[in-house]
Enzyme design. Structure first.
Site, mmCIF file in Angstrom:
data_model
loop_
_atom_site.group_PDB
_atom_site.id
_atom_site.type_symbol
_atom_site.label_atom_id
_atom_site.label_comp_id
_atom_site.label_asym_id
_atom_site.label_seq_id
_atom_site.Cartn_x
_atom_site.Cartn_y
_atom_site.Cartn_z
ATOM 1 C CB THR A 42 67.544 45.138 77.490
ATOM 2 O OG1 THR A 42 67.823 46.316 78.251
ATOM 3 C CG2 THR A 42 66.271 44.498 78.019
ATOM 4 C CB CYS A 43 68.042 41.772 73.419
ATOM 5 S SG CYS A 43 67.530 40.317 72.490
ATOM 6 C CB CYS A 48 64.997 38.680 73.521
ATOM 7 S SG CYS A 48 64.856 40.429 73.194
ATOM 8 C CE LYS A 51 60.762 37.148 75.962
ATOM 9 N NZ LYS A 51 60.236 38.298 75.169
ATOM 10 C CE1 TYR A 99 75.177 41.620 70.847
ATOM 11 C CE2 TYR A 99 75.207 39.236 71.084
ATOM 12 C CZ TYR A 99 74.551 40.394 70.719
ATOM 13 O OH TYR A 99 73.279 40.331 70.209
ATOM 14 N N GLY A 115 79.146 56.505 79.973
ATOM 15 C CA GLY A 115 79.520 57.679 79.208
ATOM 16 C C GLY A 115 78.504 58.796 79.357
ATOM 17 C CE1 TYR A 178 57.997 42.395 75.578
ATOM 18 C CE2 TYR A 178 56.886 44.498 75.274
ATOM 19 C CZ TYR A 178 58.050 43.753 75.361
ATOM 20 O OH TYR A 178 59.266 44.371 75.249
ATOM 21 C CD GLU A 182 56.962 38.029 76.446
ATOM 22 O OE1 GLU A 182 56.972 37.933 75.213
ATOM 23 O OE2 GLU A 182 57.849 38.645 77.086
ATOM 24 C CG HIS A 435 46.225 18.174 55.637
ATOM 25 N ND1 HIS A 435 45.330 18.788 56.478
ATOM 26 C CD2 HIS A 435 45.968 16.845 55.699
ATOM 27 C CE1 HIS A 435 44.549 17.868 57.016
ATOM 28 N NE2 HIS A 435 44.922 16.681 56.564
ATOM 29 C CD GLU A 440 45.562 22.041 57.037
ATOM 30 O OE1 GLU A 440 45.008 21.826 55.942
ATOM 31 O OE2 GLU A 440 45.964 21.145 57.801
#
Length: 453
Positions: A42-43, A48, A51, A99, A115, A178, A182, A435, A440
């Protein structure tokens, strides 16, 4: 001892399954892995990675507007959806190849097949082949949940949204989690007219209440028609598009309806219960602290266990499994204090307890700052940032940090280290600010604004 085809056979080629197979192979184990769709899960394939690429693309619409506030003379242009989708697909193809190559380099035997477990040591593949293994790891992830609503077949899920041939002009997104939020920001940023329905009282259930309200306000400012307390009851296909009937009886037509109403563990039809693997009420695989199921030879990691459904967590669970089973080093996964980013627009970075959860367990102080970042103030954009520190009065330990605004995800990764180490409010105070940055504010908040309200 019985002879097996493999020391480890993995069902599912997503983040958790791939990492476990690679790490096990590095110990000298003979490893096989089957995946019915694409390596990366999925990622990488439909989560991810694509997206985040869409988040980047959507951000340019505001960047062009902001540039004029800094003196650039720019002319507007339209977003080229087919160009982006084709380039995104090429990148996903490249990553899948990486992969696959990484697993093959280590000797992992790959099967493009589904499987199904036949017994505690046997997996039957959809290709007709049967394999045996001393250990079996289930890492099949999750799948989108589609409600049983008349006409739901005309809607799409978060899987299909990455493959739309044309950009919809009018889009309804159903859901308040989310994923829904998103995609509302993404599609709005790309120029689609976005409406979002959520049946609950406020979006992003489980997040800090003030963060939820802040994000909802900012989303509406950006032009997203966000409606809470509203759901749809049916979808009808017409000549003009998809006519949606709402719970209040109103009807509106859209070009596309996206259901982003959550994901469910992908355990159906795997033969788990038939061989004695216990499932939870929502269909997830029940595991112990070491990812072992009720059948000693079968383990499970990632979203299929419904513990913490995040890619880095699945990866860590996969590595801990290998440490436990193949390195004789029992290693549980620490699921506490996990930094998380939500790529809404503006994005969220969060770690630890919400104000609501903290006040139920501790006597707390809350430090809060809301402001317009320098960039937005100069550009003339009305977007405010929110930062919160939740502090235990007794120990002074920082229990939670919540950030809404640009680069919140990048900030929370670094803040997460301090919180995981048990940093106190005084540790934050002693840290010199950088800064001028928005970050900060995290180390310059000195006055508590309450906590028990």
């Amino acid at each position: 001892m019985a002879d097996f085809d493999y020391d480890l056979f993995v069902i599912g080629g997503g983040s958790g399954g791939v990492r476990a197979s690679r790490w096990a192979a590095m110990t000298g184990a003979k490893v096989g892995l089957c995946e019915e769709y694409r390596y990366g899960g999925t990622c990488v394939i439909r989560g991810c990675v694509p997206k985040k690429l869409m988040v980047f693309a959507a951000g340019f619409s505001e960047a062009v507007e902001d540039a004029t506030g800094f003196g650039w003379k720019l002319t507007g242009s339209d977003f080229d959806w087919p160009f982006f989708i084709e380039k995104k697909d090429r990148e996903i193809d490249r990553l899948e190849g990486v992969y696959q190559a990484n697993m093959e380099k280590l000797g992992v035997e790959l099967f493009r097949a589904r499987g199904v477990l036949k017994d505690p040591h046997t997996v039957e593949l959809s290709s007709g082949q049967t394999v045996t293994a001393k250990h079996i790891l289930v890492a099949t992830g999750g799948a989108p949940f589609m409600p049983d609503v008349p006409g739901a077949e005309h809607a799409i899920s978060s899987n299909e949204v990455f493959h739309l041939e044309r950009q919809p002009k009018r889009m309804l997104i159903v859901g308040g989690g989310y994923i829904a939020c998103e995609f509302a920001g993404i599609m709005n940023g790309l120029g689609t007219e976005v409406t979002q329905f959520y049946r609950g009282a406020q979006i992003l259930r489980g997040f800090d209440d003030e963060v939820r309200g802040h994000i909802a306000e900012e989303m509406r400012k950006k032009g997203i028609a966000l409606h809470v307390g509203r759901d749809l009851v049916r979808i009808d296909k017409t000549d003009d598009g998809l006519e949606v009937t709402c719970t209040d009886g109103s009807r509106t037509t859209f070009d596309c309806v996206l259901y982003a109403t959550g994901r469910r563990p992908a355990t159906k039809g795997l033969g788990l219960e038939e061989i004695g693997v216990r499932l939870t009420r929502n269909g997830a695989i029940a595991v112990d602290d070491y990812s072992q199921t009720s059948v000693p030879s079968v383990y499970a990691v990632g979203d299929v266990t419904d513990r913490v459904n995040l890619t880095p967590v699945a990866i860590h669970e996969g590595m801990a499994f290998v440490e436990t089973v193949f390195k004789a080093n029992p290693t549980p996964v620490d699921h506490a204090l996990i930094p998380t980013a939500v790529f809404t627009q503006p994005e969220i970075g969060t770690i630890g307890l919400t104000q609501e959860a903290a006040r139920d367990r501790y006597d707390i102080e809350v430090y809060r700052s809301t402001f317009r970042p320098m960039f937005h103030a100069f550009a003339g954009r009305d977007q405010r940032m929110l930062m919160k520190l939740i502090v235990d009065k007794a120990s002074r330990r920082v229990l939670g940090v919540h950030i809404v605004g640009p680069a919140a995800g990048e900030m929370i990764q670094m803040v997460g280290i301090a919180v995981k180490m048990g940093a106190t409010k005084e540790d934050f105070d002693r840290t010199m600010p950088v800064h001028p940055t928005a970050a900060e504010e995290l180390v310059t908040m000195r006055t508590a604004v309450g906590g028990q309200a």
